[in-house]
Design an enzyme around this catalytic site. Sequence first.
Site, PDB file in Angstrom:
ATOM      1  N   GLU A 490       0.719  -1.196  -0.125  1.00  0.00           N
ATOM      2  CA  GLU A 490       0.201  -0.006  -0.142  1.00  0.00           C
ATOM      3  C   GLU A 490       0.779   1.209   0.031  1.00  0.00           C
ATOM      4  O   GLU A 490       0.263   2.460   0.131  1.00  0.00           O
ATOM      5  CB  GLU A 490      -0.949  -0.003   1.302  1.00  0.00           C
ATOM      6  N   LYS A 603       5.887  -1.963   1.499  1.00  0.00           N
ATOM      7  CA  LYS A 603       5.208  -2.039   2.886  1.00  0.00           C
ATOM      8  C   LYS A 603       5.302  -3.444   3.234  1.00  0.00           C
ATOM      9  O   LYS A 603       5.493  -3.796   4.323  1.00  0.00           O
ATOM     10  CB  LYS A 603       4.004  -1.291   2.895  1.00  0.00           C
ATOM     11  N   GLN A 604       4.997  -4.384   2.321  1.00  0.00           N
ATOM     12  CA  GLN A 604       4.642  -5.726   2.560  1.00  0.00           C
ATOM     13  C   GLN A 604       4.739  -6.333   1.298  1.00  0.00           C
ATOM     14  O   GLN A 604       4.891  -5.819   0.338  1.00  0.00           O
ATOM     15  CB  GLN A 604       3.337  -6.031   3.290  1.00  0.00           C
TER      16      GLN A 604
HETATM   17  C1  BGC Z   1      -2.636  -4.231   5.207  1.00  0.00           C
HETATM   18  C2  BGC Z   1      -3.413  -4.996   4.323  1.00  0.00           C
HETATM   19  C3  BGC Z   1      -4.446  -5.690   5.538  1.00  0.00           C
HETATM   20  C4  BGC Z   1      -4.863  -4.756   6.453  1.00  0.00           C
HETATM   21  C5  BGC Z   1      -5.690  -5.365   7.728  1.00  0.00           C
HETATM   22  C6  BGC Z   1      -3.115  -3.195   6.150  1.00  0.00           C
HETATM   23  O1  BGC Z   1      -2.141  -2.588   6.914  1.00  0.00           O
HETATM   24  O2  BGC Z   1      -1.564  -3.448   4.399  1.00  0.00           O
HETATM   25  O3  BGC Z   1      -2.916  -5.634   3.662  1.00  0.00           O
HETATM   26  O4  BGC Z   1      -5.549  -6.132   4.846  1.00  0.00           O
HETATM   27  O5  BGC Z   1      -3.746  -4.121   7.082  1.00  0.00           O
HETATM   28  O6  BGC Z   1      -4.663  -6.173   8.184  1.00  0.00           O
END
Ligand code: BGC
Length: 774
Positions: A490, A603-604
């Site tokens: 994100e 971020k991930q």
């Molecule tokens: C993450 C999402 C996740 C959400 C709830 C966000 O910070 O980027 O991938 O679905 O948190 O855990």
Amino acid sequence: MAMRSLFKIDEWQIVEEGFHPEINREAESIFSLGNGCMGQRANFEENYSGDSLSGSYVAGVYYPDKTRVGWWKNGYPEYFAKVINSPKWIGVDLSINGRRLDLAKVKINSFRRVLDMKEGYLERSFTWHLSKGHNVEIKTMRFLSLADPDLGIIRYCVKSLDFKGTAEFNIYMDGEVRNEDTNYGEKFWEDISSDADEGQGIITSRTLKTGFYVSSGMKWLIQKKEKTLKTTSEVTSKPGYAANMVKIDIKPGEEIVLFKYVSVQSSLNHNIKDLIGVVKNRLTYASDKGYDRLFKNHRKEWEKIWQTSDVVIEGDIAAQQAIRFNIFHLNQTYTGKDERLNIGPKGFTGEKYGGSTYWDTEAFALPFFLKTAPVAVAKNLVLYRYKHLQKSIENAAKLGFKDGAALYPMVTMNGEECHNEWEITFEEIHRNGAIAFAIYNYIRHTGDKDYLTDYGLEVLMGLSRFWSQRATYSENLGKYVILGVTGPNEYENNVNNNWYTNTIAVWTLSYTIESLSDMKTNNPGKFKKLTSGTGLRFEEETDFWQKIVNNMHFPFDEKRGVFLQQDGFTDKELKPAASIPDQERPINQHWSWDRILRSCFIKQADVLQGLYFLEENYDTEIIKRNFDFYEPMTVHESSLSSCVHSILSSRIGNIDKAYELYLRTARLDLDDYNNEVSEGLHITSMAGTWLAIVEGFGGMRVMDNCVILNPLIPGKWKSYTFHARYREVLFRVRVTKSKITVTNLSRNALSLKIYENASTINGFDKLEVKNKSK
Ligand code: BGC
């Protein structure tokens, strides 16, 4: 990377020694209790004027908090569904000789708070020093029964150590509760009725707008030397409040024990007019059974869970504690008995994310429950989305899609979209991919092929119709493209051709075409029903889907031989995350959003998320190249990240890195890495932690109707043991430095491959092979 170990390390318990008001909110999250039907943060029973987040949650009971955004955009949802702070049931105020106990104000010694994960209870003890020669020992214990999931039970013991006096208990139920997180400061509840009598009280509240009724009632008694005292209390009953105040004489060395039995019922499960009657019956049942027997039944349920899902790590107590903590909280959050319920990212441990459902469920929680719980549990998770198909079709239609295209919501309670940031609501469409993949994953684990024809294909068709409309043809590239998206990472918004999104879209289209063709040949009756129900124009639609599959654009970097996170990713200034000064981490708490978006920092897991899901399609060399490229730029500021990286790191044989990433995910909450435990625990990422052991170190996969194991073992560990299920066969895997032992704990035979050698383990038999990892 910030880290603060909050509590003592122990194999089965989380222990806080000495009271630390400055981290009370964190402790309230960590020590939370739940039983799938309700949850309770570790708030104190008695009044506390210090910093605290009250949290008592009833599964499935939510409020639609009116959307608040700076600038309204067409297509935004009207509300955000929140599982809300519900009537307080734990209340027991204590005064001694007229002085009220409030841990923020009185003098205490020897404070100790324990969460016992083996038996599922929360305990607290301390000595209250009122004045010289006036000391009282307090011990409280509570649990939310797993055997009787509407019951919460408290034992509150008070013992004067050195003086004669009077203890006054105010035992109450309180509907005057609020959320901290409200968009307009509104109250979410209205009081309906209250009723109190000697030894009992019931209140009923209703959520505004959604109209859920919750009745919660208490029955209590006080014992001295195991004899129940005859008490007379001052009874109060007013809207939203029912209480009994009772005074008891105390003497040095004499312990007084209050038992408070509570039942919580909601209109989700009963007719409104029956609620109070049900509560009364359940309270009679609870008080007749008594504390010891109720606790015994509760313990038995935990024993069953641990017998079939414990992970044992020898040689690393911190890791041992952490994995049990994760298994414990996952089982507290979801028990799989009700397909209307799901798993909020924070479970019942805080208000963040509103207890609503995210793609976390399909991507992380489902694989955990598939491997640790009976088939019915995972089935309820996939059915949940099936039941929301119609709403997802409406959701897509609202955004301009047609002909049965379905866009599942980013965040939901009842199938309706709740998220309200355009770059996520409209653009983070990869969630549709996780929902498709979950169907495939469910079937490969359980062998329940009927699921596909009975439910799954309808969902897959909606998803494929969406992808086929969302992809557009680029004359310029001569390829299909998916523009304006946000991938799992994100920290990039509105990008073109996010590799992961394009990949999972194409995978969904292929899987749908293949499954439909199979159904057409092998199950013409059902095929006909499906086509007429959904208006499927088989040839025309699947031909078009196939065309997209054959001509999708996948950004690729020829020079480095890696998939590109999105078009143009390598135009960024590429730097390792290690170059960010410690005091600027996490960057989302220190940098402007603009700076984050322009940076290369991830971020991930994003490309790596795709390589994890669809691993079968890529060889080790490709996985390694991508891992080596993306891992250094990843800041893991989503808790869902390091587990995926850890699994892939094991996959490419880098056990040290896998272990480092594992530790980060496993103790994320216990060591508060991201400085946010006060808001609640990362329940969905806890599943990722478990996967990092089982799929990562254990190398467990389910492929071609077979279990595959490729175990590695972290240098620091002497051994580790995990349980897993495959098609109702429960088995145990123990890995030491020298050998792997697989024990089949069920009657049916288990086919598996260890280090590529196929074998079958008969029921209740075991197999031992040499550990070949190095
Ligand atoms: C993450 C999402 C996740 C959400 C709830 C966000 O910070 O980027 O991938 O679905 O948190 O855990």
